[in-house]
Scaffold this motif. Sequence first.
Motif, PDB file in Angstrom:
ATOM      1  N   PHE A   1       0.796  -1.231   0.000  1.00  0.00           N
ATOM      2  CA  PHE A   1       0.000   0.000   0.000  1.00  0.00           C
ATOM      3  C   PHE A   1       0.833   1.288   0.000  1.00  0.00           C
ATOM      4  O   PHE A   1       0.274   2.370   0.151  1.00  0.00           O
ATOM      5  CB  PHE A   1      -0.972   0.030   1.189  1.00  0.00           C
ATOM      6  N   THR A   2       2.131   1.201  -0.208  1.00  0.00           N
ATOM      7  CA  THR A   2       2.931   2.426  -0.237  1.00  0.00           C
ATOM      8  C   THR A   2       2.614   3.279  -1.461  1.00  0.00           C
ATOM      9  O   THR A   2       2.927   4.482  -1.488  1.00  0.00           O
ATOM     10  CB  THR A   2       4.436   2.098  -0.224  1.00  0.00           C
ATOM     11  N   GLU A   3       2.001   2.669  -2.489  1.00  0.00           N
ATOM     12  CA  GLU A   3       1.650   3.430  -3.687  1.00  0.00           C
ATOM     13  C   GLU A   3       0.431   4.333  -3.461  1.00  0.00           C
ATOM     14  O   GLU A   3       0.163   5.234  -4.277  1.00  0.00           O
ATOM     15  CB  GLU A   3       1.369   2.476  -4.858  1.00  0.00           C
ATOM     16  N   MET A   4      -0.274   4.122  -2.373  1.00  0.00           N
ATOM     17  CA  MET A   4      -1.466   4.921  -2.079  1.00  0.00           C
ATOM     18  C   MET A   4      -1.073   6.251  -1.448  1.00  0.00           C
ATOM     19  O   MET A   4       0.017   6.401  -0.900  1.00  0.00           O
ATOM     20  CB  MET A   4      -2.395   4.146  -1.136  1.00  0.00           C
ATOM     21  N   ASP A   5      -1.984   7.195  -1.520  1.00  0.00           N
ATOM     22  CA  ASP A   5      -1.778   8.459  -0.822  1.00  0.00           C
ATOM     23  C   ASP A   5      -1.954   8.259   0.680  1.00  0.00           C
ATOM     24  O   ASP A   5      -2.749   7.421   1.120  1.00  0.00           O
ATOM     25  CB  ASP A   5      -2.789   9.505  -1.299  1.00  0.00           C
ATOM     26  N   ALA A   6      -1.224   9.022   1.457  1.00  0.00           N
ATOM     27  CA  ALA A   6      -1.366   8.963   2.912  1.00  0.00           C
ATOM     28  C   ALA A   6      -2.756   9.436   3.318  1.00  0.00           C
ATOM     29  O   ALA A   6      -3.303  10.385   2.744  1.00  0.00           O
ATOM     30  CB  ALA A   6      -0.300   9.826   3.581  1.00  0.00           C
ATOM     31  N   GLY A   7      -3.318   8.758   4.302  1.00  0.00           N
ATOM     32  CA  GLY A   7      -4.631   9.147   4.792  1.00  0.00           C
ATOM     33  C   GLY A   7      -4.556  10.320   5.749  1.00  0.00           C
ATOM     34  O   GLY A   7      -3.495  10.641   6.293  1.00  0.00           O
ATOM     35  N   TRP A   8      -5.694  10.961   5.954  1.00  0.00           N
ATOM     36  CA  TRP A   8      -5.782  12.066   6.896  1.00  0.00           C
ATOM     37  C   TRP A   8      -7.185  12.069   7.496  1.00  0.00           C
ATOM     38  O   TRP A   8      -8.118  11.504   6.943  1.00  0.00           O
ATOM     39  CB  TRP A   8      -5.475  13.399   6.227  1.00  0.00           C
ATOM     40  N   PHE A   9      -7.298  12.701   8.639  1.00  0.00           N
ATOM     41  CA  PHE A   9      -8.565  12.696   9.359  1.00  0.00           C
ATOM     42  C   PHE A   9      -9.505  13.774   8.838  1.00  0.00           C
ATOM     43  O   PHE A   9      -9.106  14.930   8.640  1.00  0.00           O
ATOM     44  CB  PHE A   9      -8.331  12.921  10.858  1.00  0.00           C
ATOM     45  N   GLU A  10     -10.747  13.399   8.638  1.00  0.00           N
ATOM     46  CA  GLU A  10     -11.822  14.350   8.416  1.00  0.00           C
ATOM     47  C   GLU A  10     -12.458  14.627   9.774  1.00  0.00           C
ATOM     48  O   GLU A  10     -12.859  13.702  10.477  1.00  0.00           O
ATOM     49  CB  GLU A  10     -12.869  13.793   7.457  1.00  0.00           C
ATOM     50  N   VAL A  11     -12.548  15.886  10.145  1.00  0.00           N
ATOM     51  CA  VAL A  11     -13.024  16.269  11.469  1.00  0.00           C
ATOM     52  C   VAL A  11     -14.392  16.936  11.343  1.00  0.00           C
ATOM     53  O   VAL A  11     -14.559  17.877  10.561  1.00  0.00           O
ATOM     54  CB  VAL A  11     -12.027  17.228  12.163  1.00  0.00           C
ATOM     55  N   THR A  12     -15.338  16.411  12.097  1.00  0.00           N
ATOM     56  CA  THR A  12     -16.703  16.929  12.082  1.00  0.00           C
ATOM     57  C   THR A  12     -17.117  17.273  13.506  1.00  0.00           C
ATOM     58  O   THR A  12     -16.910  16.479  14.425  1.00  0.00           O
ATOM     59  CB  THR A  12     -17.680  15.885  11.512  1.00  0.00           C
ATOM     60  N   GLU A  13     -17.698  18.439  13.686  1.00  0.00           N
ATOM     61  CA  GLU A  13     -18.231  18.800  14.986  1.00  0.00           C
ATOM     62  C   GLU A  13     -19.558  18.076  15.198  1.00  0.00           C
ATOM     63  O   GLU A  13     -20.410  18.047  14.310  1.00  0.00           O
ATOM     64  CB  GLU A  13     -18.428  20.307  15.072  1.00  0.00           C
ATOM     65  N   THR A  14     -19.718  17.465  16.362  1.00  0.00           N
ATOM     66  CA  THR A  14     -20.966  16.784  16.683  1.00  0.00           C
ATOM     67  C   THR A  14     -21.742  17.595  17.718  1.00  0.00           C
ATOM     68  O   THR A  14     -21.163  18.288  18.544  1.00  0.00           O
ATOM     69  CB  THR A  14     -20.713  15.365  17.225  1.00  0.00           C
ATOM     70  N   LYS A  15     -23.061  17.476  17.663  1.00  0.00           N
ATOM     71  CA  LYS A  15     -23.924  18.195  18.590  1.00  0.00           C
ATOM     72  C   LYS A  15     -24.943  17.221  19.184  1.00  0.00           C
ATOM     73  O   LYS A  15     -25.449  16.342  18.488  1.00  0.00           O
ATOM     74  CB  LYS A  15     -24.680  19.327  17.880  1.00  0.00           C
ATOM     75  N   ARG A  16     -25.182  17.402  20.469  1.00  0.00           N
ATOM     76  CA  ARG A  16     -26.259  16.667  21.121  1.00  0.00           C
ATOM     77  C   ARG A  16     -27.314  17.669  21.547  1.00  0.00           C
ATOM     78  O   ARG A  16     -26.991  18.741  22.048  1.00  0.00           O
ATOM     79  CB  ARG A  16     -25.753  15.900  22.348  1.00  0.00           C
TER      80      ARG A  16
ATOM     81  N   GLY B   1     -34.871  20.455  22.389  1.00  0.00           N
ATOM     82  CA  GLY B   1     -34.095  21.099  21.338  1.00  0.00           C
ATOM     83  C   GLY B   1     -32.966  21.976  21.814  1.00  0.00           C
ATOM     84  O   GLY B   1     -32.234  22.532  20.992  1.00  0.00           O
ATOM     85  N   SER B   2     -32.785  22.108  23.102  1.00  0.00           N
ATOM     86  CA  SER B   2     -31.715  22.955  23.626  1.00  0.00           C
ATOM     87  C   SER B   2     -30.366  22.258  23.517  1.00  0.00           C
ATOM     88  O   SER B   2     -30.280  21.024  23.418  1.00  0.00           O
ATOM     89  CB  SER B   2     -32.001  23.327  25.083  1.00  0.00           C
ATOM     90  N   ASP B   3     -29.322  23.055  23.546  1.00  0.00           N
ATOM     91  CA  ASP B   3     -27.967  22.518  23.450  1.00  0.00           C
ATOM     92  C   ASP B   3     -27.661  21.607  24.629  1.00  0.00           C
ATOM     93  O   ASP B   3     -27.995  21.913  25.775  1.00  0.00           O
ATOM     94  CB  ASP B   3     -26.962  23.673  23.414  1.00  0.00           C
ATOM     95  N   ALA B   4     -27.042  20.473  24.337  1.00  0.00           N
ATOM     96  CA  ALA B   4     -26.696  19.523  25.386  1.00  0.00           C
ATOM     97  C   ALA B   4     -25.285  18.982  25.184  1.00  0.00           C
ATOM     98  O   ALA B   4     -24.976  17.847  25.522  1.00  0.00           O
ATOM     99  CB  ALA B   4     -27.709  18.376  25.425  1.00  0.00           C
ATOM    100  N   GLY B   5     -24.423  19.825  24.626  1.00  0.00           N
ATOM    101  CA  GLY B   5     -23.021  19.453  24.464  1.00  0.00           C
ATOM    102  C   GLY B   5     -22.736  18.867  23.098  1.00  0.00           C
ATOM    103  O   GLY B   5     -23.537  18.949  22.167  1.00  0.00           O
ATOM    104  N   GLY B   6     -21.562  18.281  22.969  1.00  0.00           N
ATOM    105  CA  GLY B   6     -21.138  17.695  21.706  1.00  0.00           C
ATOM    106  C   GLY B   6     -19.656  17.404  21.737  1.00  0.00           C
ATOM    107  O   GLY B   6     -19.071  17.193  22.806  1.00  0.00           O
ATOM    108  N   GLY B   7     -19.038  17.398  20.570  1.00  0.00           N
ATOM    109  CA  GLY B   7     -17.620  17.075  20.528  1.00  0.00           C
ATOM    110  C   GLY B   7     -17.080  17.098  19.116  1.00  0.00           C
ATOM    111  O   GLY B   7     -17.609  17.788  18.239  1.00  0.00           O
ATOM    112  N   LEU B   8     -16.031  16.307  18.902  1.00  0.00           N
ATOM    113  CA  LEU B   8     -15.403  16.190  17.596  1.00  0.00           C
ATOM    114  C   LEU B   8     -15.366  14.722  17.184  1.00  0.00           C
ATOM    115  O   LEU B   8     -14.952  13.861  17.964  1.00  0.00           O
ATOM    116  CB  LEU B   8     -13.965  16.729  17.625  1.00  0.00           C
ATOM    117  N   MET B   9     -15.813  14.451  15.970  1.00  0.00           N
ATOM    118  CA  MET B   9     -15.679  13.130  15.372  1.00  0.00           C
ATOM    119  C   MET B   9     -14.584  13.215  14.316  1.00  0.00           C
ATOM    120  O   MET B   9     -14.708  13.960  13.343  1.00  0.00           O
ATOM    121  CB  MET B   9     -17.002  12.684  14.743  1.00  0.00           C
TER     122      MET B   9
END
Length: 297
Positions: free
Chosen positions: A39-54, A59-67
């Motif tokens: 697999f060295t011929e492949m491009d290096a992977g990287w993280f896609e970061v998404t903000e999560t909400k609870r 319907g009020s804000d109840a925290g969240g995080g990063l996925m």
Amino acid sequence: MTDQMDTEKARASAWFRDLRDQIVAAFEGLEDSHAGGPFTEMDAGWFEVTETKRHSDDGSDAGGGLMSVMRGGRVFEKVGVNVSTVYGTLGERAQRAMAARKGIPGMADDPRFWASGISLVAHMRNPHVPAVHMNTRMFWTPHAWWFGGGSDLNPCIEYAEDTAHFHATQKAHLDPHGADEYPRLKAWADEYFYIPHRKRARGVGGIFMDDQCTGNWGADFALTQDIGRAFLPAFVPLVEKRRVQAFSEADKDAQLIHRGLYAEYNLVYDRGTKFGLETGHDANAVLMSLPPLAKWV
């Protein structure tokens, strides 16, 4: 006392985020440094970061995080590193489960909760590299607080020396907390990561704890931190050693079958999966642990 606990919550939440940052950087470094073998011929992977909400029921804000998810890397086929801090009130089903399992009275009268933690699952490209899981967390209610978490190794092709390294590194990090800690947490992992309907363990074990509350918040937090600190030195050397190995179709088949076993456990038995879905957290973040491909025979 409330101000002190608020300070402690903030410390725990900040530390989980810092651990997340360290792991994400280390994993992207493994992608960048992969220079030999498959697999060295492949491009290096990287993280896609998404903000999560609870959101609470109203319907009020109840925290969240990063996925943070990497898909299609040359070392990591799929890996997620999630961090979150959520709060609100537990629904009736979660209240009953908490009262029954934890023995906490009064949940119906005051069902508030706060939870923060990091959760990681890595499914690897090369079947010689073991899959791995790690999480650490803090949970609070007005009636009790506790820590939990651990890490366990899930190879489809086991190497005894890799298993020995993984466990020895964890033991070295836990020994400063007392000679009994590693045996206690190892036994807990062996029991927790067992699949009753298959009559076998999910992998080769590791360490695990839940309901950790000695009454000394600082000591319990320090133990939790060392569980987290043990992860990278326990796992990264195994990746560096095994990612360069050639593999056969039979090896890949064994990996896909083992992933099916992993998926079964997480969907049927894992408490974190159940809690995340029952409390309304982002379903994609909760189910991040599932492999990209799996097979059943």
